[in-house]
Enzyme design. Structure first.
Site, PDB file in Angstrom:
ATOM      1  N   GLU A  36       0.866  -1.167   0.000  1.00 31.12           N
ATOM      2  CA  GLU A  36       0.000   0.000   0.000  1.00 31.12           C
ATOM      3  C   GLU A  36       0.913   1.229   0.000  1.00 31.12           C
ATOM      4  O   GLU A  36       1.831   1.306   0.810  1.00 31.12           O
ATOM      5  CB  GLU A  36      -0.876  -0.004   1.266  1.00 31.12           C
ATOM      6  CG  GLU A  36      -1.841   1.156   1.233  1.00 31.12           C
ATOM      7  CD  GLU A  36      -2.757   1.235   2.452  1.00 31.12           C
ATOM      8  OE1 GLU A  36      -2.711   0.343   3.317  1.00 31.12           O
ATOM      9  OE2 GLU A  36      -3.503   2.217   2.513  1.00 31.12           O
ATOM     10  N   ARG A 262       5.868 -12.969   9.497  1.00 33.48           N
ATOM     11  CA  ARG A 262       6.450 -11.632   9.337  1.00 33.48           C
ATOM     12  C   ARG A 262       7.828 -11.603   9.943  1.00 33.48           C
ATOM     13  O   ARG A 262       8.076 -12.252  10.950  1.00 33.48           O
ATOM     14  CB  ARG A 262       5.676 -10.593  10.159  1.00 33.48           C
ATOM     15  CG  ARG A 262       4.301 -10.286   9.780  1.00 33.48           C
ATOM     16  CD  ARG A 262       3.735  -9.302  10.803  1.00 33.48           C
ATOM     17  NE  ARG A 262       4.217  -7.948  10.593  1.00 33.48           N
ATOM     18  CZ  ARG A 262       3.684  -7.119   9.696  1.00 33.48           C
ATOM     19  NH1 ARG A 262       2.672  -7.501   8.958  1.00 33.48           N
ATOM     20  NH2 ARG A 262       4.168  -5.901   9.563  1.00 33.48           N
ATOM     21  N   LYS A 272       4.751   0.349   9.333  1.00 33.21           N
ATOM     22  CA  LYS A 272       4.769   1.656   8.667  1.00 33.21           C
ATOM     23  C   LYS A 272       4.124   2.730   9.525  1.00 33.21           C
ATOM     24  O   LYS A 272       4.577   3.864   9.545  1.00 33.21           O
ATOM     25  CB  LYS A 272       4.024   1.565   7.332  1.00 33.21           C
ATOM     26  CG  LYS A 272       4.898   1.090   6.197  1.00 33.21           C
ATOM     27  CD  LYS A 272       4.147   1.187   4.877  1.00 33.21           C
ATOM     28  CE  LYS A 272       3.344  -0.059   4.646  1.00 33.21           C
ATOM     29  NZ  LYS A 272       2.561  -0.079   3.423  1.00 33.21           N
TER      30      LYS A 272
HETATM   31  P1  ATP Z   1       2.954  -2.396   7.838  1.00 34.00           P
HETATM   32  O1  ATP Z   1       2.280  -3.195   8.908  1.00 34.00           O
HETATM   33  O2  ATP Z   1       4.361  -2.071   8.102  1.00 34.00           O
HETATM   34  O3  ATP Z   1       2.173  -1.210   7.374  1.00 34.00           O
HETATM   35  P2  ATP Z   1       1.752  -3.800   5.775  1.00 34.00           P
HETATM   36  O4  ATP Z   1       1.627  -5.273   5.746  1.00 34.00           O
HETATM   37  O5  ATP Z   1       0.541  -3.062   6.153  1.00 34.00           O
HETATM   38  O6  ATP Z   1       2.994  -3.393   6.638  1.00 34.00           O
HETATM   39  P3  ATP Z   1       1.814  -3.538   2.964  1.00 34.00           P
HETATM   40  O7  ATP Z   1       2.205  -2.369   2.166  1.00 34.00           O
HETATM   41  O8  ATP Z   1       0.403  -3.987   2.930  1.00 34.00           O
HETATM   42  O9  ATP Z   1       2.246  -3.206   4.425  1.00 34.00           O
HETATM   43  O10 ATP Z   1       2.782  -4.768   2.694  1.00 34.00           O
HETATM   44  C1  ATP Z   1       3.121  -5.232   1.422  1.00 34.00           C
HETATM   45  C2  ATP Z   1       3.575  -6.655   1.537  1.00 34.00           C
HETATM   46  O11 ATP Z   1       4.690  -6.746   2.432  1.00 34.00           O
HETATM   47  C3  ATP Z   1       2.481  -7.534   2.107  1.00 34.00           C
HETATM   48  O12 ATP Z   1       2.384  -8.704   1.317  1.00 34.00           O
HETATM   49  C4  ATP Z   1       2.946  -7.843   3.490  1.00 34.00           C
HETATM   50  O13 ATP Z   1       2.509  -9.113   3.889  1.00 34.00           O
HETATM   51  C5  ATP Z   1       4.474  -7.777   3.375  1.00 34.00           C
HETATM   52  N1  ATP Z   1       5.058  -7.414   4.668  1.00 34.00           N
HETATM   53  C6  ATP Z   1       4.777  -6.322   5.405  1.00 34.00           C
HETATM   54  N2  ATP Z   1       5.454  -6.338   6.567  1.00 34.00           N
HETATM   55  C7  ATP Z   1       6.201  -7.474   6.567  1.00 34.00           C
HETATM   56  C8  ATP Z   1       7.108  -8.073   7.491  1.00 34.00           C
HETATM   57  N3  ATP Z   1       7.408  -7.499   8.652  1.00 34.00           N
HETATM   58  N4  ATP Z   1       7.691  -9.240   7.145  1.00 34.00           N
HETATM   59  C9  ATP Z   1       7.408  -9.823   5.975  1.00 34.00           C
HETATM   60  N5  ATP Z   1       6.564  -9.322   5.058  1.00 34.00           N
HETATM   61  C10 ATP Z   1       5.952  -8.166   5.341  1.00 34.00           C
HETATM   62 MG    MG Z   2      -1.167  -3.918   4.778  1.00 31.38          MG
END
Ligand code: ATP
Ligand code: MG
Length: 556
Positions: A36, A262, A272
C-alpha cells in the site's frame, strides 16, 4: 533451475511451487508484491520482496508490482515513487508496467453488482457501531442485520446511488452476504465497499466509494493471473474470505494464498504506522534517516542490496516466529562489504602528533593499495608529514596489561608507514593530553625494525593533507529489544538517546571526490558510506557509519 543467491534456501513455499509445476497445475508461476503506498518500505517488506521476486527469478516466472491503493487518505505519490525506487535498488524488476488496484475499480464495481445479483451482497444501513454490536464476538455468533434481506432490485438501486454520491460518507456500506454465525469473524458479512469522499492519487474525484482490501486483493490477484499469492500470517484468517469471493465470481483464475511469518527485528520496529510516527514526531530526520529500518534508511546508511538479499536468504521463510537479531543483518552486510569496499584511513577522535625528527629526506610517503585482495581497486599515495592525527584512544598514558598501541616510551607501526615511538606527552592546564611528541625510525619504511618486534599497528593521517569530514556514528534506535511489545506504553519512550553521535573527524584526501553513496572501510573503525544528501559536490563531507568491523551487538 538456476540457484539464485537472493532466494531463501529451500522452504515450504518453494516446495509447493515445485509440486504445482511437477503436477502440471501451473506451467509457470506469477507472484506479486502488493504494497500500500502509505509509507516507505521497511526491512520486513524487503523480506517479502526477496521472496516474491526471488521466486519468480528462480522459477523463470513473473512478479508484478501492484499498489494496493484503496485507502486514498493515507496514500501519496511520494510513497508510490519511493517504493518503486526501493524495489529497483534491491535489484529486482517487475513484469511489465506497475499495476494499481485502482486500475480495476470499474471491474471491481461490476463484480460487486454481480454479487448483488447472485444474492451474495447487500447494502447495509446500520451504523459502524451497530454493525460492531451485531457482529458478535469470538465466542458468540453475530446476528443478522435487519437490512440483510433486501431484494436484489433494491440493493442494485442503492449501490448505484452509493456510487452516484447520493449518500453521506459512512451512511451505507455494501456487505458480502456470507454467514453471521461463522466461527471466523471475517466471514460475518464483511464490508466490501464504503463511501468515502476522498481525493485519490490516481482516480482523483472519480469515485466516492472505495472497495475494501480483502475484496480488492483477491480479485486483483485473479485478474493478473497470479498463481501464488504470498502474504504474512495475519492474513491466514482472511483466506476463507479470499476464496469465498473468488468462488462466487466468474474471475479468470483462482490464485492460491499462502502465508508465511512476518519478520521482526530486535531493537527496531517494522510497522509503517509506527515508522510514520517517528518521522512525524521528528524523532528521526526523515524516512531515510540512517537509523530507520526502512530500505531507504538502510541504503543511506551504506547497506548493500546484495547484503540485504543475503540477509533475507539467511532468515528463511517459514510459518514460525521470525524475530531476528540485528547482528544477523549486520553480519550479512559486513561480509558483503568486506570484499567490496575500498580501504582508507580516517580519524574520528583525533589527537595531534608531532614528529620531532621529521626530515624531508628520510620521511617519505608510500603508495598503498585500496584493497589487499583487489589490486584492480587501484592505489593512492598516503602522505606522511611532520604533524599527524592519530586516534585519541590509540594512546594510553597508563596502558592496561597487554596494550599493543601507543604509550610513552613505546613503539607502534603507523599503517603503511614508519615505526614511531612516543617520547613526550603535552597536556593543557587541566591535565588533558593535547599533543604527543614522537619520533620515527627512518629505517622502518616497508621493513621490520632491526633487533626488536613491534606488534601494534595504528591508523593515522597527515594533518596538512587530511580533509575535514562530519562522521555520524549510529547505535541501535531503541534501547530495548522489543520496543512495541507493550501496547499500553508508547514505544517512543524506549528510543535510545545515544542512537546518533556526530563527530568532526578527518579523512584521507583520496576520498575527497567520493560520489554520494560510495562505501569505504575506514581501517580499524568500520564501514562508512558517503551521505547522499549532504555529501554533494562542493558540499560538506559527511560519512555515515554503516557497521563496525566486529559485532558489537551480541557480546553484551
Ligand atoms: P505495515 O504493517 O508495516 O504497514 P503492511 O503489511 O501493512 O505493513 P503492505 O504495504 O500492505 O504493508 O505490505 C506489502 C507486503 O509486504 C504484504 O504482502 C505484506 O505481507 C508484506 N510485509 C509487510 N510487513 C512485513 C514483514 N514485517 N515481514 C514480511 N513481510 C511483510
Ligand atoms: Mg497492509
Amino acid at each position: 533451475m538456476s540457484s539464485n543467491p537472493s532466494l531463501p534456501a529451500s522452504n515450504f513455499i518453494r516446495s509447493l511451487i515445485e509440486a504445482d509445476l511437477a503436477s502440471g497445475k501451473h506451467k509457470s508461476i506469477v507472484t506479486r508484491f502488493p504494497p500500500e503506498p502509505n509509507g516507505y518500505l521497511h526491512v520486513g517488506h524487503a523480506k517479502s520482496i526477496c521472496l516474491n521476486f526471488g521466486l519468480a527469478q528462480d522459477f523463470n516466472g513473473k512478479c508484478n508490482l501492484r499498489f494496493d491503493d484503496t485507502n486514498p487518505e493515507k496514500e501519496s505519490e511520494e510513497y508510490a515513487r519511493s517504493i518503486q525506487d526501493d524495489v529497483q535498488w534491491l535489484g529486482f524488476k517487475w513484469d511489465g508496467e506497475v499495476r494499481w488496484a485502482s486500475d480495476y475499480f470499474e471491474q471491481l464495481y461490476q463484480y460487486a453488482v454481480e454479487l448483488i445479483k447472485l444474492g451474495k451482497a447487500y447494502v447495509e444501513d446500520l451504523s459502524a457501531e451497530e454493525m460492531r454490536e451485531y457482529r458478535g464476538t469470538l465466542t458468540q455468533p453475530g446476528k443478522n442485520s435487519p437490512f440483510r434481506e433486501r431484494t436484489v432490485a433494491e440493493n442494485l438501486d442503492l449501490f448505484a446511488r452509493m456510487r452516484a454520491g447520493e449518500f453521506a460518507d459512512g451512511a451505507k456500506v455494501l456487505r458480502a452476504k456470507i454467514d453471521m454465525a461463522s466461527g471466523n469473524i471475517n466471514l460475518r458479512d464483511p464490508a466490501i465497499y464504503r463511501i468515502r469522499r476522498a481525493h485519490h492519487i490516481r482516480t482523483g474525484d472519480q469515485w466516492c466509494i472505495y472497495p475494501m482490501y480483502d475484496y480488492t486483493h483477491c480479485i486483483s490477484d485473479a485478474l493478473e493471473g497470479i498463481t501464488h499469492s504470498l502474504c504474512t500470517l495475519e492474513f491466514e484468517d482472511h483466506r476463507p474470505l479470499y476464496d469465498w469471493v473468488l468462488d462466487q465470481l466468474p474471475v479468470p483464475c483462482h490464485p492460491q494464498q499462502t502465508e508465511f511469518s512476518r519478520l521482526e527485528l530486535h531493537y527496531t520496529i517494522t510497522s509503517k504506522r509506527k515508522l510514520l510516527q517517528l518521522v512525524n514526531e521528528k524523532h528521526v530526520s526523515g524516512w531515510d534517516d540512517p537509523r530507520m529500518p526502512t530500505i531507504s534508511g538502510m541504503r543511506r546508511r551504506g547497506y548493500t542490496p546484495e547484503g540485504i538479499r543475503e540477509f533475507a536468504r539467511r532468515i528463511g521463510i517459514s510459518k514460525s516466529a521470525n524475530t531476528v537479531d540485528m547482528a544477523v543483518m549486520e553480519g550479512a552486510i559486513r561480509e558483503d562489504l568486506e570484499g567490496r569496499a575500498a580501504r582508507v584511513m580516517a580519524v574520528v577522535h583525533p589527537i595531534r602528533v608531532t614528529i620531532t625528527n621529521f626530515d624531508e629526506a628520510n620521511a617519505q610517503s608510500r603508495e598503498a593499495g585500496f584493497h589487499p585482495n583487489h589490486p584492480e581497486f587501484g592505489s593512492r599515495m598516503v602522505p606522511f608529514a611532520k604533524e599527524l592525527w592519530i586516534e585519541a584512544d590509540d594512546f594510553a598514558e597508563q596502558p592496561p596489561e597487554g596494550w599493543q598501541r601507543l604509550t610513552v616510551g613505546g613503539e607502534v607501526r603507523l599503517r603503511y608507514s614508519y615505526v614511531m615511538c612516543c617520547d613526550e606527552v603535552i597536556k593543557d592546564a587541566s591535565g588533558k593530553v593535547i599533543e604527543l611528541r614522537c619520533s620515527i625510525d627512518p629505517e622502518t619504511l616497508g621493513k621490520n625494525p632491526a633487533g626488536r618486534k613491534v606488534k601494534g599497528v595504528i591508523h593515522w593521517l597527515s594533518v596538512e593533507h587530511a580533509i575535514a569530514a562530519e562522521i555520524r556514528l549510529y547505535d541501535r534506535l531503541f534501547s530495548v529489544a522489543e520496543p512495541d511489545a507493550d501496547k499500553d506504553v508508547d514505544f517512543c519512550q524506549y528510543l535510545n538517546p545515544h542512537s546518533l553521535s556526530v563527530v568532526q573527524g578527518w579523512v584521507e584526501p583520496a576520498v575527497r571526490a567520493a560520489a554520494p553513496e560510495t562505501r569505504y572501510q575506514f581501517e580499524r573503525l568500520g564501514y562508512f558510506c558517503a551521505d547522499r544528501r549532504e555529501h554533494q559536490a562542493g558540499g560538506k563531507l559527511v560519512f555515515n557509519r554503516t557497521v563496525t568491523l566486529k559485532d558489537s551487538w551480541t557480546k553484551e
